[in-house]
Scaffold this motif. Structure first.
Motif, PDB file in Angstrom:
ATOM      1  N   VAL A  19       0.796  -1.180  -0.040  1.00 31.32           N
ATOM      2  CA  VAL A  19       0.033  -0.126   0.051  1.00 31.32           C
ATOM      3  C   VAL A  19       0.957   1.232  -0.063  1.00 31.32           C
ATOM      4  O   VAL A  19       1.702   1.589   0.950  1.00 31.32           O
ATOM      5  CB  VAL A  19      -0.719  -0.128   1.403  1.00 31.32           C
ATOM      6  CG1 VAL A  19      -1.875   1.275   1.237  1.00 31.32           C
ATOM      7  CG2 VAL A  19      -1.960  -1.277   1.279  1.00 31.32           C
ATOM      8  N   VAL A  20       0.850   1.923  -0.972  1.00 28.67           N
ATOM      9  CA  VAL A  20       1.722   3.337  -1.077  1.00 28.67           C
ATOM     10  C   VAL A  20       0.866   4.388  -0.301  1.00 28.67           C
ATOM     11  O   VAL A  20       1.579   5.078   0.651  1.00 28.67           O
ATOM     12  CB  VAL A  20       1.694   3.787  -2.551  1.00 28.67           C
ATOM     13  CG1 VAL A  20       2.483   5.097  -2.574  1.00 28.67           C
ATOM     14  CG2 VAL A  20       2.500   2.589  -3.412  1.00 28.67           C
ATOM     15  N   SER A  21      -0.416   4.600  -0.644  1.00 28.45           N
ATOM     16  CA  SER A  21      -1.121   5.714   0.015  1.00 28.45           C
ATOM     17  C   SER A  21      -2.476   5.225   0.020  1.00 28.45           C
ATOM     18  O   SER A  21      -2.932   4.766  -1.031  1.00 28.45           O
ATOM     19  CB  SER A  21      -0.497   7.043   0.056  1.00 28.45           C
ATOM     20  OG  SER A  21      -1.083   6.973  -1.591  1.00 28.45           O
ATOM     21  N   TRP A  22      -3.323   5.772   0.999  1.00 33.89           N
ATOM     22  CA  TRP A  22      -4.874   5.771   0.861  1.00 33.89           C
ATOM     23  C   TRP A  22      -5.294   7.172   0.315  1.00 33.89           C
ATOM     24  O   TRP A  22      -4.837   8.133   0.749  1.00 33.89           O
ATOM     25  CB  TRP A  22      -5.638   5.450   2.021  1.00 33.89           C
ATOM     26  CG  TRP A  22      -5.458   3.886   2.521  1.00 33.89           C
ATOM     27  CD1 TRP A  22      -4.484   3.231   3.374  1.00 33.89           C
ATOM     28  CD2 TRP A  22      -6.262   2.848   2.086  1.00 33.89           C
ATOM     29  NE1 TRP A  22      -4.690   1.797   3.621  1.00 33.89           N
ATOM     30  CE2 TRP A  22      -5.698   1.770   2.719  1.00 33.89           C
ATOM     31  CE3 TRP A  22      -7.447   2.837   1.354  1.00 33.89           C
ATOM     32  CZ2 TRP A  22      -6.586   0.506   2.571  1.00 33.89           C
ATOM     33  CZ3 TRP A  22      -8.207   1.671   1.197  1.00 33.89           C
ATOM     34  CH2 TRP A  22      -7.662   0.592   1.739  1.00 33.89           C
ATOM     35  N   LEU A  37      -6.931   3.747  -3.516  1.00 36.92           N
ATOM     36  CA  LEU A  37      -5.799   3.641  -2.897  1.00 36.92           C
ATOM     37  C   LEU A  37      -4.697   3.494  -3.945  1.00 36.92           C
ATOM     38  O   LEU A  37      -4.864   3.201  -5.095  1.00 36.92           O
ATOM     39  CB  LEU A  37      -5.615   2.663  -1.954  1.00 36.92           C
ATOM     40  CG  LEU A  37      -5.499   1.419  -2.220  1.00 36.92           C
ATOM     41  CD1 LEU A  37      -4.622   0.385  -1.386  1.00 36.92           C
ATOM     42  CD2 LEU A  37      -6.772   0.710  -2.584  1.00 36.92           C
ATOM     43  N   GLU A  38      -3.317   3.800  -3.587  1.00 30.30           N
ATOM     44  CA  GLU A  38      -2.163   3.369  -4.554  1.00 30.30           C
ATOM     45  C   GLU A  38      -1.455   2.050  -3.876  1.00 30.30           C
ATOM     46  O   GLU A  38      -1.196   1.963  -3.031  1.00 30.30           O
ATOM     47  CB  GLU A  38      -1.070   4.522  -4.548  1.00 30.30           C
ATOM     48  CG  GLU A  38      -1.899   5.682  -5.620  1.00 30.30           C
ATOM     49  CD  GLU A  38      -0.695   6.774  -5.798  1.00 30.30           C
ATOM     50  OE1 GLU A  38      -0.546   7.207  -7.039  1.00 30.30           O
ATOM     51  OE2 GLU A  38       0.113   7.040  -4.794  1.00 30.30           O
ATOM     52  N   ALA A  63      -0.274   2.510   4.986  1.00 28.71           N
ATOM     53  CA  ALA A  63       0.414   3.141   3.948  1.00 28.71           C
ATOM     54  C   ALA A  63       1.892   2.176   4.233  1.00 28.71           C
ATOM     55  O   ALA A  63       2.236   2.455   5.446  1.00 28.71           O
ATOM     56  CB  ALA A  63       0.651   4.562   3.873  1.00 28.71           C
ATOM     57  N   GLY A  64       2.464   1.839   3.207  1.00 30.39           N
ATOM     58  CA  GLY A  64       3.879   0.966   3.699  1.00 30.39           C
ATOM     59  C   GLY A  64       3.548  -0.386   3.913  1.00 30.39           C
ATOM     60  O   GLY A  64       4.364  -1.351   3.829  1.00 30.39           O
TER      61      GLY A  64
END
Lengths: 398, 333
Positions: A19-22, A37-38, A63-64
């Motif tokens: 998960v990069v970012s929501w 999300l990314e 994220a992460g």
């Protein structure tokens, strides 16, 4: 009617996604199809759409976080509804369960690399300080403290062993790590053999020159040798299904579609961007597709769909001045074609020395899937196709 | 431990005897020193710490008072302001609430408010510590109350040697000093040399060295920590026991040096864990040595309850060696 949002499987061999970012926060209303999300896979960063209307709830992966494919990472619920407590680890198979959003519609720059902190356990303050001082990536440190916490001693041990191996080498990116894993897997598990052909590229050159203006006019893209080779190889593969098959552990799987990957250099390694159905795609479409992917590769915005589903790969190092080379097969494919530069060489022409634009192509094959004769037959047909591209009806795009 | 090592045979004294000896020596040395409190003369206090002093120094310097803590504490403040060096005996630390105005608003403030023209060189001796079956009003450890007030020094000895040296420094100090003695340690024996010595206020003592975890402990908890350290050593954990000896002034340097070496800290004190001595020392460590820590600082103190009269329940409120061992093992992993 809570609907689970799962880590999508965006590639054939993908096991986890990060998960990069929501793009939505818990409690935000979301509409089906809205970017949610990314996610960073091994090869690309992609936006994942909401698969239902509702409210985002029960986010389980920050994220992460690196999450196995198919695992629930959040829920979309009706307003006021609670997300189910039970973790529904539903299998999504390998299919792309969530459509990636077209990259072109997201003009913002690539998201920063995730800190990927949440898959770790506890880290002591001392360990954090020492990690910063010694340039140790805490992802690479095995914790030995209470509950597996990373302690200062763990960091110092990691720093020492890293210092012995490579003096403070930065940790590899996802692409670099994947490249290392996949090439090792391929090289150590797939029995490679290599067939070499020297072909006269004069006809290929001529064909390219002839079609170039029309394709430039109609598609706004410059036709390359690689485009021609992709189209030709795909059409020849149609007659050699073994070369387009895959080794699946227990046996050979025939691939219905012919999707030709093109090896492209990216910042930290190489990826094979795929031209799907290259056997039926027109040259203009092939050229446009390859050009678009090359641009996205340079920008680090390749989509998982760009690199998924390849059944054969072409790697062209001609532009780097390489005469000939052997390439490592991209698992689980059966073959990869290594293309050298086109160079004027003295060769016999009609019994006399003549200067011709020659090109060396080297086919790497997985002996579990094809044998020498089968691979030779394919390479021979390909050589003939290169010698007479027009025979395959390669036209602009109709 | 800062014992003179040249002494081949050092006599053993109880902590109570060491305090009596300190008082007697200071009274002989300085005629301004006097003691006042309840049941201190012929009775020699309920703990028999002052036995014999009235015989040597007479009732003018060993004064029995009525049950009137605010009154005789105020007398001591005034006596100190006018040139004497009184030692007030408050039988149970639980009673310091009665003395608060004299201690907090008078003794602690006068030097400051007089612009340094007045000073209050007095000592308040009192007790702390549970497990004497004395119930909720005679078992508390309330020393943290005085630690909170600027202008007061607070001393908590853990051994006979420290008790004698610290008492002498307290008497000689020009400021009001609260001196807390754990009533359960009066019979604790330890080496005390014959010759005159003092221990400065504000100097911690490393009672045992170790590399893996620091136990900052006060008063009788030092003895518990030392017992725990012995057991931890058998389990492969090197515990260092640091005794601040005085809570104000606090020797932060020694505490921080130890914690920076071991990277882990337990702070133990028989006062209540909440808002107490442990919280203060834990904060000092967190603020100044956070990035040397492998684990959160652990407080071990008295259970946050009135001390029960029931012996098993009373025992359960006090930290034990096993409590410390379990915490240390959990922190060291």
């Amino acid at each position: 009617m809570a609907k689970s949002v799962v880590m999508p499987a965006l590639e054939m061999a993908q096991e986890t996604g990060t998960v990069v970012s929501w793009l939505k926060q818990e409690g935000d209303p979301v509409a089906k199809g809205e970017p949610l999300l990314e996610v960073e896979t091994d090869k690309a960063t992609v936006e994942v759409e909401a698969n239902a209307d509702g409210v985002l709830a029960g986010v389980k992966a920050e994220a992460g976080a690196e999450v196995p494919v198919g695992q629930t990472i959040a829920w979309i619920v009706a307003p006021g509804e609670e997300p189910p407590a039970e973790e529904a680890a539903m299998a999504t198979g390998r299919a792309m369960s969530t459509a990636p959003v077209e990259a072109a519609s997201s003009p913002e720059p690539a998201a920063p690399r995730p800190a990927s902190a949440s898959r770790r356990g506890k880290i002591s303050p001392k360990a954090r300080r020492l990690a910063a001082e010694h340039g140790v990536d805490l992802d690479d440190v095995q914790g030995t403290g209470p509950d597996g916490a990373i302690t200062g001693d763990d960091v110092l041990a990691a720093a020492q062993s890293a210092g012995e191996a490579t003096a403070s080498a930065p940790p590899p990116s996802a692409v670099a790590r994947l490249m290392a894993e996949r090439t090792t897997e391929s090289w150590t598990r797939a029995p490679h053999f290599f067939l070499v052909r020297e072909v006269d590229a004069g006809a290929l050159d001529a064909h390219r020159e002839a079609l170039k203006p029309a394709i430039q006019n109609r598609h706004g893209v410059k036709l390359t040798h690689t485009d021609l080779l992709v189209a030709l190889a795909a059409r020849v593969l149609a007659r050699h299904p073994k070369m387009n098959a895959s080794w699946e552990g227990q046996g050979i799987r025939a691939n219905e579609r012919i999707n030709v990957g093109v090896a492209m250099a990216v910042e930290d390694g190489v990826v094979a961007a795929v031209v799907p159905d290259a056997d039926t795609a027109g040259l203009g479409d092939v050229a446009v597709r390859r050009r678009d992917m090359a641009e996205r590769a340079r920008a680090g915005r390749l989509l998982p769909s760009d690199v998924a589903g390849g059944t054969f790969t072409i790697s062209n190092l001609g532009m780097y001045g390489i005469d000939a080379f052997t390439a490592i097969i991209v698992p689980p494919q059966a073959g990869i074609l290594a293309v050298g530069k086109i160079a004027d060489r003295v060769v016999p022409v009609d019994g006399r020395p003549g200067v011709r634009p020659m090109m060396t192509i080297t086919l790497s094959s997985d002996h579990r899937v094809v044998d020498g004769a089968q691979a030779a037959a394919f390479l021979n047909d390909l050589a003939e196709a290169i010698g007479d591209p027009g025979a395959f009806g390669l036209a602009t795009n109709d | 431990m800062s014992m003179p090592e040249t002494e081949t045979v050092v006599r053993q004294l109880t902590l109570g005897d060491a305090i009596r000896e300190a008082l007697a020596e200071e009274m002989r040395r300085d005629s301004r020193v006097l003691i006042l409190g309840e049941d201190i003369a012929e009775a020699g206090t309920v703990f028999k710490v002052l036995t014999g002093l009235v015989e040597e120094f007479g009732p003018d310097r060993v004064l029995d008072t009525p049950i009137s803590e605010p009154g005789f504490t105020g007398i001591a403040v005034g006596a100190a302001m006018t040139g004497l060096r009184p030692v007030v005996d408050i039988m149970f630390g639980d009673f310091i609430g009665l003395t608060m105005d004299q201690m907090v608003n008078q003794a602690a403030k006068i030097h400051y408010m007089s612009g340094g023209k007045w000073k209050v060189p007095m000592v308040m001796r009192t007790t702390m510590g549970a497990t004497r079956r004395s119930a909720a009003q005679h078992s508390q450890s309330l020393h943290a109350w005085f630690c909170h007030v600027p202008g007061l020094k607070v001393v908590l000895p853990s051994t006979p040697y420290d008790a004698k040296g610290l008492m002498k420094s307290a008497i000689r100090d020009e400021n009001p000093v609260a001196f807390f003695e754990d009533k359960m340690m009066y019979k604790l024996k330890g080496p005390v040399p014959e010759e005159d010595y003092t221990i400065p206020l504000g100097a911690a003592d490393v009672k045992r060295e170790g590399d893996d975890i620091t136990i900052v402990a006060t008063s009788s908890m030092v003895q518990v920590a030392l017992g725990a350290a012995g057991r931890l050593a058998e389990r492969g954990i090197g515990a260092e026991v640091v005794d601040p000896r005085t809570l104000w002034p606090l020797d932060e340097t020694t505490i921080l040096e130890s914690v920076r070496k071991t990277s882990r800290a337990i702070v133990m004190d028989e006062g209540y864990g909440r808002y107490g001595v442990m919280a203060e020392i834990a904060s000092v460590i967190a603020e100044q040595a956070f990035f040397d820590l492998e684990a959160p600082v652990k407080r071990i103190g008295a259970m946050h309850v009135p001390i029960p009269f029931s012996p098993p329940l009373e025992d359960a409120t006090v930290p034990t060696e096993e409590t410390v061992c379990e915490a240390a093992e959990a922190m060291c992993g």
